[in-house]
Design a protein around this motif. Structure first.
Motif, mmCIF file in Angstrom:
data_model
loop_
_atom_site.group_PDB
_atom_site.id
_atom_site.type_symbol
_atom_site.label_atom_id
_atom_site.label_comp_id
_atom_site.label_asym_id
_atom_site.label_seq_id
_atom_site.Cartn_x
_atom_site.Cartn_y
_atom_site.Cartn_z
ATOM 1 N N ASP A 172 0.838 -0.307 12.965
ATOM 2 C CA ASP A 172 1.120 -1.783 12.972
ATOM 3 C C ASP A 172 1.936 -2.015 11.852
ATOM 4 N N PRO A 173 3.297 -2.216 12.000
ATOM 5 C CA PRO A 173 4.341 -2.499 11.044
ATOM 6 C C PRO A 173 3.853 -3.592 10.259
ATOM 7 N N THR A 174 3.283 -4.771 10.744
ATOM 8 C CA THR A 174 2.998 -6.101 10.086
ATOM 9 C C THR A 174 1.968 -5.589 9.089
ATOM 10 N N TYR A 175 1.440 -4.734 9.063
ATOM 11 C CA TYR A 175 -0.079 -4.561 8.037
ATOM 12 C C TYR A 175 -0.969 -5.436 8.333
ATOM 13 N N ILE A 176 -1.074 -6.379 9.481
ATOM 14 C CA ILE A 176 -2.122 -7.231 9.593
ATOM 15 C C ILE A 176 -3.263 -6.600 10.246
ATOM 16 N N MET A 177 -3.349 -5.710 11.024
ATOM 17 C CA MET A 177 -4.338 -4.790 11.550
ATOM 18 C C MET A 177 -5.243 -4.155 10.502
ATOM 19 N N PRO A 178 -4.330 -3.424 9.434
ATOM 20 C CA PRO A 178 -5.280 -2.868 8.281
ATOM 21 C C PRO A 178 -5.961 -3.853 7.484
ATOM 22 N N MET A 228 -4.656 3.476 2.825
ATOM 23 C CA MET A 228 -4.955 4.778 3.443
ATOM 24 C C MET A 228 -4.559 4.769 4.831
ATOM 25 N N THR A 229 -4.929 3.807 5.206
ATOM 26 C CA THR A 229 -5.010 3.588 6.993
ATOM 27 C C THR A 229 -4.009 3.160 7.360
ATOM 28 N N ALA A 230 -2.836 2.642 6.761
ATOM 29 C CA ALA A 230 -1.804 1.936 7.383
ATOM 30 C C ALA A 230 -1.029 2.798 8.523
ATOM 31 N N GLY A 231 -1.062 3.791 8.375
ATOM 32 C CA GLY A 231 -0.319 4.766 9.469
ATOM 33 C C GLY A 231 -1.066 5.063 10.570
#
Length: 369
Positions: A228-234, A279-282
């Motif tokens: 998620d490139p927006t980082y909203i989900m992490p 840690m989980t952004a990817g």
């Protein structure tokens, strides 16, 4: 989505399976009955071992009924043969909702997650019952601990005290070993879910183009294989995890030491919720669909267990208010007392300052007379 033509396949083995097949393939019903009636430390630990073995046969039964050779339209079959049976079973379960119920992949993940969490629910109810009973048994255990403290470290005394503690646990049906049951059941499910979705993101072509935009503003669910490139989900995943920690607590303190350990655990989980974002952004968006769904389920479950009517329906005993207040305040109170009065303060029957004041006034009256 682009994979719509591959859905609703009548020959899919899971679509043909019945609830009777699952009941005959897994020891869930018998296992729960035995676990709920067990008392004693040895039997309780045996129930934990049984619980850890419940999940694997249940999920593996799905894999057996959905044999890869019989799935003509399955995209999962090629990768399911090289993973654990529990992971493969979850792959087929997710694909079942995708094919037989015309769900997008993200919706199929959410449906599978909800069903698995409902499967674990009895263990969570059991944990809440045990936690409440432990609070009810707390006065007896504290009285026993106080008696032991005054007897020194005699081995025979300690052995007798241990037997009495076991008897208290048996009396209130609150063996702490039962608290491990949800972990023993959920851990293999959590791990299997992660690997199942991760492998599907690598080996299922329609995961990259299997759904429209998810109705959450800028979050696109069209490609579940991408991060998620927006980082909203992490951030949403960590926020729901943190909310569960804050509302549900990290434990059930029975003593001041346990309460202090609980506070430390809670702060550790708070730090973890922040650290998880980078840690989980990817990770793929498919993994986050699972994490956010299961976190929301946990949050709703935590709130539900606070409703008196629900607690009554599922037979969770009410915790005495005195025990709850004492458990929360014990750490701070003890620390403040030790800082102000020392490790072994002298306890007076009445306020010594008032006694001094009365003696002073009495002396003044004698002098004046």
């Amino acid at each position: 989505g682009a994979s719509g033509a591959r859905r609703r396949v009548p020959g899919h083995p899971i679509a043909r399976s019945s609830s009777r097949g699952f009941a005959s393939s897994t020891p869930v019903a018998g296992g729960w009955g035995r676990m709920l009636g067990i008392s004693g430390v040895e039997d309780a630990m045996t129930s934990v071992a049984e619980a850890s073995a419940v999940t694997a046969p249940f999920v593996a039964a799905i894999a057996e009924q959905a044999a890869p050779a019989a799935i003509a339209a399955s995209e999962v079959a090629d990768i399911a043969s090289s993973v654990w049976s529990t992971t493969a079973g979850l792959m087929y379960f997710i694909e079942y909702f995708h094919l037989a119920h015309d769900m997008e992949w993200w919706a199929a993940i959410m449906a599978t997650t909800a069903i698995m969490r409902l499967f674990v629910m009895p263990f969570m109810v059991m944990q809440q019952r045990v936690a409440a009973r432990m609070h009810i048994a707390k006065p007896e255990i504290e009285a026993l601990n106080a008696r032991i403290k005054g007897m020194g470290g005699d081995q025979q005394v300690m052995a007798e005290a241990q037997k009495e503690i076991f008897a208290i646990w048996k009396k209130h049906n609150c063996n702490p070993a039962y608290m491990m049951l949800p972990i023993a059941v959920q851990a293999p499910l959590f791990i299997s879910f992660y690997f199942a979705i991760s492998e599907m993101a690598k080996g299922v072509p329609s995961f990259a183009s299997g759904g429209p935009d998810w109705p959450l503003g800028p979050i696109s669910m069209h490609d579940l294989t991408a991060a998620d490139p927006t980082y909203i989900m992490p951030v949403l995943s960590s926020a729901t995890f943190l909310a569960t920690v804050e509302l549900g607590g990290a434990g059930n303190p029975e003593t001041s030491g346990a309460a202090q350990q609980t506070m430390m655990t809670k702060w550790g989980l708070r730090a973890l919720s922040v650290a998880l974002i980078p840690m989980t952004a990817g990770f793929s968006k498919g993994v986050f669909v699972y994490w956010i769904t299961t976190n929301m389920f946990s949050l709703g479950q935590t709130l539900a267990f606070k409703v008196p009517l629900i607690k009554k329906v599922v037979a969770i005993p009410e915790i005495p208010k005195e025990a709850t207040i004492g458990a929360k305040a014990s750490v701070v109170t003890k620390r403040e007392i030790e800082q102000k009065f020392g490790a072994d303060p002298v306890v007076h029957a009445s306020n010594p300052k008032l006694k001094k004041l009365k003696r002073k006034r009495s002396g003044e009256e004698d002098r004046s007379s």
